[in-house]
Motif scaffolding. Structure first.
Motif, mmCIF file in Angstrom:
data_model
loop_
_atom_site.group_PDB
_atom_site.id
_atom_site.type_symbol
_atom_site.label_atom_id
_atom_site.label_comp_id
_atom_site.label_asym_id
_atom_site.label_seq_id
_atom_site.Cartn_x
_atom_site.Cartn_y
_atom_site.Cartn_z
ATOM 1 N N VAL A 53 0.813 -1.215 0.000
ATOM 2 C CA VAL A 53 0.000 0.000 0.000
ATOM 3 C C VAL A 53 0.850 1.270 0.000
ATOM 4 N N THR A 141 -0.096 8.311 -6.582
ATOM 5 C CA THR A 141 -1.061 7.758 -5.626
ATOM 6 C C THR A 141 -0.534 6.398 -5.232
ATOM 7 N N GLY A 142 -0.440 6.131 -3.951
ATOM 8 C CA GLY A 142 0.120 4.843 -3.580
ATOM 9 C C GLY A 142 1.593 4.943 -3.232
ATOM 10 N N VAL A 144 3.229 6.797 -0.404
ATOM 11 C CA VAL A 144 2.878 7.554 0.794
ATOM 12 C C VAL A 144 4.112 8.197 1.415
ATOM 13 N N GLY B 96 -6.518 0.855 -7.352
ATOM 14 C CA GLY B 96 -5.348 0.843 -6.482
ATOM 15 C C GLY B 96 -4.337 1.947 -6.751
ATOM 16 N N SER B 184 -7.875 7.673 0.198
ATOM 17 C CA SER B 184 -7.201 6.511 0.795
ATOM 18 C C SER B 184 -6.064 6.064 -0.117
ATOM 19 N N SER B 185 -4.947 5.760 0.475
ATOM 20 C CA SER B 185 -3.830 5.338 -0.358
ATOM 21 C C SER B 185 -4.064 3.949 -0.943
ATOM 22 N N GLU B 186 -5.024 3.241 -0.422
ATOM 23 C CA GLU B 186 -5.310 1.925 -1.001
ATOM 24 C C GLU B 186 -6.042 2.055 -2.318
#
Lengths: 163, 288
Positions: A53, A141-142, A144, B96, B184-186
């Motif tokens: 994640v 995105t993804g 973090v 994702g 959300s990073s997911e």
């Protein structure tokens, strides 16, 4: 458990890491990030969440970004892996490293290898193009970051991608 | 001790799954997470990555066959799909994150059947059909019938999805997909929606249906055909009617990231937004 033709529990593999061949035999459940860090000594790739994640473990497999923490080592047989340590031979990595330093794209540095490898993939995918900032955002995105608030990372990407 | 079989054909994969001790390895993301978290331990992994047939993606007349090992990133921008079903790529292009889209596969997505996923509502509203092979041969099942609960499908342990057949849109049809993300990073939607509309030559709406995802254990189909009844459907107020009809049809599961009231309202707004997009983008294609 019944026998099935061709089923093996120790898998011989050959793959490339940053242009150098690696030959190993691994259990089926071996995960790529552990092999890179422990067998290859390439600790630039970090384990953050361990479930794909956060992006800290991002490496390139045949040029595509991959979560090394979720990639089974058996999945990279015959493939080319690139990690942050490939910077010596890769001008895209170097350009991003310099830009990250100049633009405040890192503080603790833990997510940084993943951010940079992810951006290398984007750069290559859109070689020669001026990449809109929203596309950079979407691509990141993804990935973090707990330190920078992301603006330094985006500034670094823009600076590195400047033609 | 987990063993590995690298299948070279679909039939080899089926053989390796026949005793129920095997588990197919597609992209390896959902599977690997479940293994690492101790939710299950696979006796035998059957790697599908070398089965070329599972990566075929081509248009055949009025439909597109998408191999089960097609990666999301490929499906999101494949020209055959962009032409046959404009807008379908949106249901794959923000799954994702880039890593998930590079490795994740259509087949893996469908058999995982996480209620929050993007492809199922889109495929369901398009009447997509999965081709399945097992020891006793081939069968087909609609994606709607394939997914029968949260993380649950009607697939048997010794079966494999080989491809998904997606009908091309007709001349007087429109499809759109929309996803609300709370950052959300997911990358999972708070709610997502897929709308399909077909209209008669005179502009009257023949069929309209929206399918909502991420709000219940399975995607939720809502027919809007009666909301559009009559030639005056493009008038003011229809958007409101659609939003209300959808909000009232949704039964949000408890324990989701948004409250029931918020979720219902959100679904209504997603449907309204898609309706507006339909109206604007088909204006030149419908008699006014």
């Amino acid at each position: 458990m019944s026998e099935v033709d061709g089923a093996v529990d120790a898998v011989p593999l050959t793959f490339d890491v940053n242009g150098r061949p690696v030959q190993l035999e691994v259990p089926v459940t071996s995960v790529l990030v552990d092999v890179l860090r422990d067998e290859c000594g390439l600790t630039g790739t970090k384990v953050g969440c361990g479930v794909g994640v956060c992006g800290a473990c991002t490496v390139l497999v045949d040029g595509e970004p991959a979560s090394a923490c979720l990639t089974l080592t058996v999945q990279v047989d015959g493939r080319e892996i690139e990690t942050i340590e490939g910077g010596a031979d890769d001008p895209d990595i170097v350009a991003l490293q310099r830009a990250f330093v100049a633009e405040g794209g890192l503080q603790c540095g833990f997510c940084t290898s993943g951010q940079i490898m992810t951006l290398v993939a984007l750069r290559r995918q859109r070689q020669g193009e001026v990449i809109p900032i929203d596309d950079v955002r979407h691509h990141l995105t993804g990935s973090v970051c707990r330190c920078t608030g992301y603006y330094g990372i985006l500034r670094a990407a823009v600076a590195a991608f400047e033609p | 001790m987990t063993t590995l079989v690298r299948a070279r054909t679909v039939d080899e994969a089926i053989e390796a799954l026949a005793d129920g001790e095997g588990h197919a390895l597609a992209g390896g993301q959902a599977l690997t997470i479940l293994m690492k978290e101790g939710f299950f331990s696979a006796g035998r992994l059957v790697d599908l990555s070398a089965v070329g047939e599972l990566r075929d993606l081509a248009r055949h007349g009025d439909h597109v066959d998408v191999g089960a090992m097609s990666r999301h990133a490929v499906v999101a921008r494949h020209p055959a799909l962009a032409e046959a079903v404009p807008g379908l790529g949106d249901a794959f292009g923000s799954i994702g994150n880039v890593r998930v889209r590079a490795a994740g596969t259509l087949g893996g997505n469908l058999v995982h059947a996480d209620p929050r996923q993007d492809p199922p509502p889109a495929l369901i509203v398009l009447d997509a059909v999965a081709r399945v092979r097992g020891p006793s041969g081939d069968r087909t099942v609609t994606v709607d019938e394939l997914i029968d609960g949260a993380l649950s499908t009607t697939l048997e342990a010794d079966e494999l999805i080989t491809s998904v057949t997606i009908p091309a849109l007709g001349e007087r049809e429109w499809f759109g997909f929309s996803k609300f993300l709370a950052g959300s990073s997911e990358g999972f939607a708070t709610a997502n929606a897929a709308l399909r509309v077909s209209w008669e030559p005179d502009g009257a709406i023949e069929r309209a249906e929206v399918c909502l995802g991420a709000v219940g254990p399975t995607p939720r189909r809502v027919s809007l055909t009666s909301t559009f009844a009559g030639p005056g459907w493009s008038g003011a107020g229809v958007g409101d009617d659609i939003a209300v009809a959808v909000a009232e049809s949704v039964e949000p599961t408890v324990g989701r990231p948004s409250s029931s009231d918020y979720t219902r309202a959100l679904c209504g707004e997603l449907a309204r937004g898609l309706f507006d997009r339909f109206v604007v983008s088909t204006r030149g294609r419908r008699p006014t």
